[in-house]
Design an enzyme around this catalytic site. Structure first.
Site, PDB file in Angstrom:
ATOM      1  N   ASP A   1      -9.224  -2.377   3.674  1.00  0.00           N
ATOM      2  CA  ASP A   1      -8.297  -2.132   2.573  1.00  0.00           C
ATOM      3  C   ASP A   1      -8.257  -0.658   2.164  1.00  0.00           C
ATOM      4  O   ASP A   1      -7.284  -0.182   1.602  1.00  0.00           O
ATOM      5  CB  ASP A   1      -8.715  -3.010   1.380  1.00  0.00           C
TER       6      ASP A   1
ATOM      7  N   VAL B   1       0.247   3.253  -1.732  1.00  0.00           N
ATOM      8  CA  VAL B   1       0.427   3.737  -0.360  1.00  0.00           C
ATOM      9  C   VAL B   1       1.865   3.521   0.112  1.00  0.00           C
ATOM     10  O   VAL B   1       2.455   4.406   0.752  1.00  0.00           O
ATOM     11  CB  VAL B   1      -0.576   3.038   0.605  1.00  0.00           C
TER      12      VAL B   1
ATOM     13  N   LEU C   1      -4.178  -2.190  -6.517  1.00  0.00           N
ATOM     14  CA  LEU C   1      -2.888  -1.481  -6.510  1.00  0.00           C
ATOM     15  C   LEU C   1      -2.743  -0.505  -5.355  1.00  0.00           C
ATOM     16  O   LEU C   1      -1.771   0.233  -5.283  1.00  0.00           O
ATOM     17  CB  LEU C   1      -2.713  -0.724  -7.838  1.00  0.00           C
ATOM     18  N   ARG C   2      -3.731  -0.505  -4.436  1.00  0.00           N
ATOM     19  CA  ARG C   2      -3.652   0.438  -3.318  1.00  0.00           C
ATOM     20  C   ARG C   2      -2.380   0.225  -2.498  1.00  0.00           C
ATOM     21  O   ARG C   2      -1.745   1.174  -2.062  1.00  0.00           O
ATOM     22  CB  ARG C   2      -4.863   0.289  -2.407  1.00  0.00           C
ATOM     23  N   GLY C   3      -2.033  -1.046  -2.268  1.00  0.00           N
ATOM     24  CA  GLY C   3      -0.836  -1.357  -1.469  1.00  0.00           C
ATOM     25  C   GLY C   3       0.424  -0.763  -2.068  1.00  0.00           C
ATOM     26  O   GLY C   3       1.250  -0.158  -1.364  1.00  0.00           O
TER      27      GLY C   3
END
Length: 348
Positions: free
Chosen positions: A197, A283, A278-280
């Protein structure tokens, strides 16, 4: 020039568009967070990564500085009395560092000579691979076979841009901004989900099945091996054009805008896919802006998002061992539902 190692030209690589796009976007915006490339053996992973590093324009560095410090960016410069005159600037190729599988933490992070520190009262630091990779590309082949602890160290440095080494109460910190590229073969095991992830993008590459394309790849490679310098000369014009494209994309990136509605829809897709954290979202936003900059546009389109969203989200989905549906297909389906579009499979 001839003393430098000859590298297969990036623009001459046939196929593997997904991998090439992911690498280019990370070079345009290193904050995307690196690429994990999973695929069969012998599909040109390392060739492509070395070709990209060779393609990138030279950078200004402080002469004889082990950290490739940027003379125009004092905040990121390592301030140490042992460094040479900081005004001397030289041009240098973007560093490309290979991390060997058996590397120890000392080799990666660097070591502090305690004896020298105690006897002479100076912070005697021996830089490691992270220092060498600063402002460049750090490539880890077979990253899924690397010790989890080391992968964690790499991902922490890649995310923060700094490497800290502590020993016996002595602490040294230096800049370590690099594009982290990991590759591996899924047959040899997957990375743990929490580490996976942390990679910004995940490209899947497969062996080319089309005979005509395979023949073309073999012929191009044979021509390069026969006379590398002639082959490089032949591809010089497209290489220079691609280099200019990357430089202008890096300059354009801060000015690229994205409508609020598009950002909301990206978050809707992430929410529908039950993506943790919230990385998705972050990015996908960054990658969509980078692809618009690469194509010299100031506005992000729905098509930009479509081309990057699978790369940004497929490795963030929760794995169900009983499910046979490809995660990339699931991302595309969710994207099409939220954006009200027809999926690629429905079009066929």
């Amino acid at each position: 020039m001839n003393s430098r190692r000859v590298v297969f030209p990036f623009t001459a690589i046939v196929g593997q568009e997904e991998m090439k796009l992911a690498l280019l976007l990370n070079v345009i915006d290193p904050k995307i967070g690196g690429v994990m490339i999973m695929g069969d053996r012998g599909t040109g992973k390392s060739t492509t990564i070395r070709a990209l590093a060779d393609l990138l324009p030279e950078i200004d560095v402080v002469a004889d500085d082990p950290f490739n410090s940027d003379p125009n960016d004092p905040d990121w410069m390592k301030t140490d009395n042992s460094l040479p005159d900081l005004r001397q600037t030289v041009k240098k190729k973007v560093p490309m560092v290979d991390l060997p599988l058996g590397a120890t933490e000392d080799r990666v992070c660097g070591t502090i000579d305690i004896e020298k520190a105690l006897s002479e009262g100076v912070k005697a630091f021996e830089p490691g691979l992270l220092a060498k990779a600063n402002r460049g590309i750090l490539y880890v082949d077979e990253v899924n076979l690397l010790d989890d602890h080391l992968v964690d160290v790499l991902l922490d440095s890649a995310a923060s841009g700094w490497n800290t080494v502590e020993r016996e109460g002595i602490s040294i910190r230096h800049p370590a901004r690099f594009v982290l590229v990991g590759s591996g073969n899924p047959e040899e095991g997957e990375l743990r989900p929490q580490l996976l992830d942390r990679f910004g993008m995940h490209a899947e590459i497969r062996t080319v099945r089309e005979p005509a394309m395979r023949v073309k790849i073999v012929e191009e490679r044979a021509e390069f091996d026969q006379n590398p310098l002639d082959y490089i000369q032949k591809h010089q014009t497209p290489q220079e054009a691609m280099q200019e494209k990357i430089v202008s994309a890096q300059e354009k990136l801060p000015h690229v805008e994205m409508d609020y509605e598009l950002r909301v829809k990206i978050s809707e897709v992430c929410s529908e896919l039950d993506v943790d954290g919230l990385r998705g979202d972050i990015v996908t936003n960054r990658a969509a802006r980078a692809i618009a900059a690469l194509e010299a546009r100031n506005e992000v389109t729905v098509d930009d998002i479509r081309r990057v969203i699978v790369l940004c989200l497929r490795h963030r989905l929760r794995k169900d061992p009983l499910e046979s549906i490809d995660s990339g297909y699931k991302v595309d389906k969710a994207f099409c539902r939220v954006f009200g579009l027809e999926s690629a499979t429905e079009q066929n």
